[in-house]
Design an enzyme around this catalytic site. Structure first.
Site, mmCIF file in Angstrom:
data_model
loop_
_atom_site.group_PDB
_atom_site.id
_atom_site.type_symbol
_atom_site.label_atom_id
_atom_site.label_comp_id
_atom_site.label_asym_id
_atom_site.label_seq_id
_atom_site.Cartn_x
_atom_site.Cartn_y
_atom_site.Cartn_z
ATOM 1 N N LYS A 38 40.523 -7.630 21.071
ATOM 2 C CA LYS A 38 40.246 -8.069 19.694
ATOM 3 C C LYS A 38 41.476 -8.778 19.111
ATOM 4 C CE LYS A 38 41.567 -3.462 18.229
ATOM 5 N NZ LYS A 38 41.097 -2.083 18.045
ATOM 6 N N ARG A 132 36.081 6.216 9.997
ATOM 7 C CA ARG A 132 36.202 4.776 9.915
ATOM 8 C C ARG A 132 34.844 4.203 10.282
ATOM 9 N NH1 ARG A 132 40.683 1.349 13.286
ATOM 10 N NH2 ARG A 132 39.217 1.835 14.962
ATOM 11 N N TYR A 248 67.907 -19.147 1.039
ATOM 12 C CA TYR A 248 67.394 -18.734 -0.266
ATOM 13 C C TYR A 248 68.110 -17.483 -0.770
ATOM 14 C CZ TYR A 248 63.290 -21.824 -0.006
ATOM 15 O OH TYR A 248 62.460 -22.901 0.041
ATOM 16 N N MET A 297 59.873 -20.118 5.002
ATOM 17 C CA MET A 297 58.516 -20.262 5.531
ATOM 18 C C MET A 297 58.519 -20.809 6.958
ATOM 19 S SD MET A 297 55.332 -22.470 4.029
ATOM 20 C CE MET A 297 55.360 -21.679 2.423
HETATM 21 C C1 LIG Z 1 41.739 -1.244 18.930
HETATM 22 C C2 LIG Z 1 40.926 -0.202 19.597
HETATM 23 C C3 LIG Z 1 41.300 0.302 20.851
HETATM 24 C C4 LIG Z 1 42.628 -0.014 21.487
HETATM 25 O O1 LIG Z 1 43.628 0.713 20.786
HETATM 26 P P1 LIG Z 1 45.207 0.686 21.153
HETATM 27 O O2 LIG Z 1 45.793 1.665 20.238
HETATM 28 O O3 LIG Z 1 45.651 -0.709 20.888
HETATM 29 O O4 LIG Z 1 45.321 1.052 22.584
HETATM 30 C C5 LIG Z 1 40.421 1.170 21.479
HETATM 31 N N1 LIG Z 1 39.263 1.552 20.880
HETATM 32 C C6 LIG Z 1 38.889 1.107 19.672
HETATM 33 C C7 LIG Z 1 37.618 1.575 19.068
HETATM 34 C C8 LIG Z 1 39.708 0.229 18.977
HETATM 35 O O5 LIG Z 1 39.355 -0.186 17.752
#
Ligand SMILES: *Cc1c(COP(=O)(O)O)cnc(C)c1O
Length: 349
Positions: A38, A132, A248, A297
């Site tokens: 992701k 969650r 800055y 920036m």
């Molecule tokens: C992001 C995520 C992972 C991976 O987690 P890490 O801590 O990066 O290893 C695994 N399972 C779910 C549901 C996640 O959202």
């Protein structure tokens, strides 16, 4: 279009990525080891990460959204992809079209999939204490999932990076759900969960951060290799007389006649002011260049007084050891990776 080289680059180490996956796979015991890709593979580029890990034998990949899934089409041969956020009403066209499974995350999503999923397989997330995403344990065990074709039943650990009682509590809750709900495979552990031991691995593990060089817990120290090496090019080298300031807010004043290297990178690239607040820097041909002044920036300055013949156009390697940089900056290892911006060219060795 003419090809314009970027003055910022991430050097990405494919061998380190694959070695990290192999270590996590070995720690997962007989369970399969997947990969969370992701947020564009935690900033490295999901498509390339998927290609390299699939070539090494990884078969199970996870993204957050359907837009991320669509961007990864076509999938490498033999690979499965799941969408962790499940299916909203506006996702159903993508969910019916793409060769990807939703991770159903509420009773409403289960109902939607039953109605419109045409009997296709799905994954299901059960919440064992994080609050969650996911069905509550009692919802999952109420028969609401009967008859679904569940490929993988998942839960997610909230505190696996700590020695918290919550870990054993979530493990026990997940075991109870596993007894009650039929799925082809069961999956609980992220990177930190893999470090907690074989009890947490079940049939499939889902590491993310540790693949990319993050150290989720002490058990991984000395085993996980750095994958991401940010580099920036010097725009100019200036002579700054003693007593004059840089940047800055004039937060750095030259204690002696100094040489200052100004480079192509700033907070718009994810290199935030808090990086600079507590030290850190870069290196060039084995010499270290401390970061000085405030991050702008698009620009950043280093004290190059002890860096010999350094000059315009030279590449600086940023100090970006993830655990160390996290401690120094107050950002998490996750934020450090996913914040690295679009202006970096991503170059795999
Ligand atoms: C992001 C995520 C992972 C991976 O987690 P890490 O801590 O990066 O290893 C695994 N399972 C779910 C549901 C996640 O959202």
């Amino acid at each position: 279009m003419i090809e314009v080289p970027s003055p910022l680059r991430l050097r990405l180490d494919r061998d380190a990525l694959v070695a990290n996956w192999r270590w996590l796979a070995a720690r997962s015991g007989p369970a399969a080891c997947g990969a969370a890709v992701k947020a564009d593979g935690y900033g490295l580029g999901a498509r390339a990460v998927m290609r390299h890990l699939a070539a090494a034998g990884c078969r199970d990949f996870f993204v957050a959204t359907w837009a991320e899934a669509a961007a990864l089409m076509p999938l490498p041969e033999g690979v499965s992809l799941s969408v962790l956020h499940g299916v909203g009403a506006s996702d159903m066209v993508a969910a019916r079209t793409l060769p990807v499974r939703p991770v159903l995350a509420s009773l409403a999503q289960v109902a939607r999939w039953r109605e419109a999923g045409e009997g296709r397989p799905c994954d299901v997330m059960v919440d064992t204490g994080m609050n969650r995403l996911g069905l509550r344990v009692e919802e999952a065990m109420s028969g609401a999932l009967d008859g679904l074709r569940i490929e993988t039943l998942l839960s997610h650990l909230a505190s696996a990076d700590e020695d918290s009682d919550q870990n054993a509590g979530q493990l026990a809750a997940f075991r109870a759900v596993r007894e009650a709900v039929l799925a082809r495979r069961y999956s609980l552990a992220n990177s930190a969960g893999i470090c907690l031991g074989a009890d947490y691995a079940f049939d499939l593990t889902r590491p993310g951060i540790a693949l990319y060089g993050g150290t989720p817990r002490g058990e991984a120290e000395g085993h996980i290799r750095q994958v991401v090496y940010p580099e920036t090019r010097i725009l100019q080298v200036r002579d700054v007389p003693a007593g004059e300031s840089v940047g800055y807010g004039a937060t750095w004043t030259a204690p002696r006649a100094s040489r200052v290297a100004v480079a192509n990178m700033g907070y718009a690239d994810g290199f935030l002011r808090c990086h600079a607040a507590a030290g850190g820097g870069a290196s060039w041909q084995g010499r270290s260049l401390p970061l000085i002044g405030r991050v702008s920036m698009d620009l950043i300055a280093f004290d190059a007084s002890d860096a010999g013949a350094i000059s315009e156009g030279d590449w600086l390697a940023l100090d970006y050891d993830l655990p160390q940089t996290a401690v120094r900056s107050g950002l998490s290892q996750y934020e450090l990776l996913t914040g690295l911006g679009k202006r970096f060219a991503r170059i795999w060795d």
